[in-house]
Design an enzyme around this catalytic site. Structure first.
Site, PDB file in Angstrom:
ATOM      1  N   LYS A   1      13.847  -7.384   6.058  1.00 22.25           N
ATOM      2  CA  LYS A   1      13.364  -8.750   5.837  1.00 22.25           C
ATOM      3  C   LYS A   1      13.511  -9.175   4.383  1.00 22.25           C
ATOM      4  O   LYS A   1      13.972 -10.279   4.105  1.00 22.25           O
ATOM      5  CB  LYS A   1      11.876  -8.876   6.217  1.00 22.25           C
TER       6      LYS A   1
ATOM      7  N   ARG B   1       1.818 -11.835  10.396  1.00 26.81           N
ATOM      8  CA  ARG B   1       1.957 -10.529  11.026  1.00 26.81           C
ATOM      9  C   ARG B   1       0.960 -10.333  12.156  1.00 26.81           C
ATOM     10  O   ARG B   1       0.933  -9.259  12.761  1.00 26.81           O
ATOM     11  CB  ARG B   1       1.696  -9.448   9.979  1.00 26.81           C
TER      12      ARG B   1
ATOM     13  N   ARG C   1      14.198   4.440   1.031  1.00 29.51           N
ATOM     14  CA  ARG C   1      13.772   3.304   0.219  1.00 29.51           C
ATOM     15  C   ARG C   1      13.076   3.774  -1.063  1.00 29.51           C
ATOM     16  O   ARG C   1      12.301   4.710  -1.060  1.00 29.51           O
ATOM     17  CB  ARG C   1      12.831   2.418   1.031  1.00 29.51           C
TER      18      ARG C   1
ATOM     19  N   ARG D   1       7.422   4.535  -2.113  1.00 32.73           N
ATOM     20  CA  ARG D   1       6.153   3.864  -1.827  1.00 32.73           C
ATOM     21  C   ARG D   1       5.292   4.799  -1.000  1.00 32.73           C
ATOM     22  O   ARG D   1       5.787   5.446  -0.089  1.00 32.73           O
ATOM     23  CB  ARG D   1       6.435   2.606  -1.012  1.00 32.73           C
TER      24      ARG D   1
ATOM     25  N   ARG E   1       2.768   2.586  10.734  1.00 31.09           N
ATOM     26  CA  ARG E   1       3.167   1.192  10.489  1.00 31.09           C
ATOM     27  C   ARG E   1       3.945   0.633  11.671  1.00 31.09           C
ATOM     28  O   ARG E   1       3.807  -0.532  12.014  1.00 31.09           O
ATOM     29  CB  ARG E   1       4.001   1.099   9.216  1.00 31.09           C
TER      30      ARG E   1
HETATM   31  P1  ADP Z   1       7.062  -3.717   5.163  1.00 30.03           P
HETATM   32  O1  ADP Z   1       7.529  -4.976   5.813  1.00 30.03           O
HETATM   33  O2  ADP Z   1       8.159  -2.843   4.737  1.00 30.03           O
HETATM   34  O3  ADP Z   1       5.962  -3.028   5.906  1.00 30.03           O
HETATM   35  P2  ADP Z   1       5.610  -5.236   3.181  1.00 30.03           P
HETATM   36  O4  ADP Z   1       5.938  -5.103   1.758  1.00 30.03           O
HETATM   37  O5  ADP Z   1       5.918  -6.502   3.873  1.00 30.03           O
HETATM   38  O6  ADP Z   1       6.348  -4.006   3.833  1.00 30.03           O
HETATM   39  O7  ADP Z   1       4.058  -4.919   3.424  1.00 30.03           O
HETATM   40  C1  ADP Z   1       3.436  -3.783   2.899  1.00 30.03           C
HETATM   41  C2  ADP Z   1       1.979  -3.745   3.329  1.00 30.03           C
HETATM   42  O8  ADP Z   1       1.303  -4.907   2.822  1.00 30.03           O
HETATM   43  C3  ADP Z   1       1.720  -3.772   4.822  1.00 30.03           C
HETATM   44  O9  ADP Z   1       1.815  -2.498   5.406  1.00 30.03           O
HETATM   45  C4  ADP Z   1       0.294  -4.330   4.859  1.00 30.03           C
HETATM   46  O10 ADP Z   1      -0.663  -3.350   4.531  1.00 30.03           O
HETATM   47  C5  ADP Z   1       0.319  -5.356   3.751  1.00 30.03           C
HETATM   48  N1  ADP Z   1       0.735  -6.691   4.249  1.00 30.03           N
HETATM   49  C6  ADP Z   1       1.841  -7.395   3.902  1.00 30.03           C
HETATM   50  N2  ADP Z   1       1.892  -8.568   4.562  1.00 30.03           N
HETATM   51  C7  ADP Z   1       0.798  -8.610   5.354  1.00 30.03           C
HETATM   52  C8  ADP Z   1       0.281  -9.538   6.288  1.00 30.03           C
HETATM   53  N3  ADP Z   1       0.919 -10.700   6.571  1.00 30.03           N
HETATM   54  N4  ADP Z   1      -0.883  -9.235   6.927  1.00 30.03           N
HETATM   55  C9  ADP Z   1      -1.545  -8.098   6.671  1.00 30.03           C
HETATM   56  N5  ADP Z   1      -1.116  -7.169   5.808  1.00 30.03           N
HETATM   57  C10 ADP Z   1       0.042  -7.409   5.150  1.00 30.03           C
END
Ligand code: ADP
Ligand code: ZN
Length: 210
Positions: free
Chosen positions: A13, A88, A123, A156, A167
């Site tokens: 994404k 999400r 990553r 990470r 996840r």
């Molecule tokens: P990825 O898509 O690779 O999981 P992100 O960088 O988008 O990584 O998100 C990392 C973390 O940040 C998620 O696992 C969650 O804990 C938090 N997070 C990000 N966006 C949201 C969201 N819209 N709602 C809830 N938690 C979020």
């Protein structure tokens, strides 16, 4: 244009959000990056988010909704934006609607779980500026060193194998229902993630023009 990018963690994404951002000249907003910045800065928001993030759980809806609300009110968002990693949950999608936001398109990047697991293990992120790299798909010029700020690249915490499965479970349980939410509105465009980043980008840009 207001666009949402949906997809599992590690579906690409962030990379595609940057491509669309350059193409349409609108900002890409990553809730993950906003939250990680807050964690690095040690702000109250960061303190609320850190534990959930480290353990691969979603941060509470009200916290993330607040972040997005503030961000899209900023001046650079007046001609549109790309939301990467938000909504999400269905509750987040409903909150966006309640804010009066009219989304034009939702692009869903489909990548099988097995591919995701392989990708996330490669990553790396910069501990200084948060820039994202990948050992195979987007290597830094000098191994282990950030191209833009020269600091060290690290794994990470939530990309460690034990957390990745959690996840993915969270994604299937809490985020997949968001697809049906937008599909019912005729806004969902599905794209199969390809082996090469450019091939996926071509499909994504086509989905925006369709
Ligand atoms: P990825 O898509 O690779 O999981 P992100 O960088 O988008 O990584 O998100 C990392 C973390 O940040 C998620 O696992 C969650 O804990 C938090 N997070 C990000 N966006 C949201 C969201 N819209 N709602 C809830 N938690 C979020
Ligand atoms: Zn850096």
């Amino acid at each position: 244009m207001k666009i949402i990018l949906l997809g599992a963690p590690g579906a690409g994404k962030g990379t595609q959000a940057e491509v669309i951002s350059r193409h349409l000249n609108v900002p890409a907003i990553s809730t993950g990056n906003c939250l990680r910045e807050a964690v690095r800065a040690g702000s109250p928001l960061g303190l609320k988010a850190k534990d959930d993030m480290d353990n691969g759980r979603l941060v509470p809806d009200d916290v993330v909704i607040g972040v997005v609300k503030d961000r899209i009110a900023m001046d650079d968002c007046k001609n549109g934006y790309i939301l990467d990693g938000f909504p999400r949950t269905v509750a987040q999608a409903e909150a966006l609607e309640a804010m009066g936001v009219e989304i034009d398109r939702v692009v869903d990047l489909e990548v099988p779980d097995e591919t995701i697991k392989r990708r996330l293990s490669g990553r790396r992120v910069c501990e200084g500026c948060g820039a994202s790299y990948h050992l195979d798909y987007k290597p830094s010029k000098q191994e282990g060193i950030c191209d833009s700020c020269g600091k060290a690249l690290i794994i990470r915490k939530d990309d460690e194998p034990a957390t990745v499965q959690d996840r993915l479970d969270v994604y299937h349980r809490q985020t997949e229902p968001v697809k049906a939410f937008y599909s019912a509105k005729g806004k969902l465009f599905q794209v199969e993630g390809q082996e090469k980043v450019e091939d996926t980008s071509a499909l994504v840009l086509k989905a925006l023009e369709a």
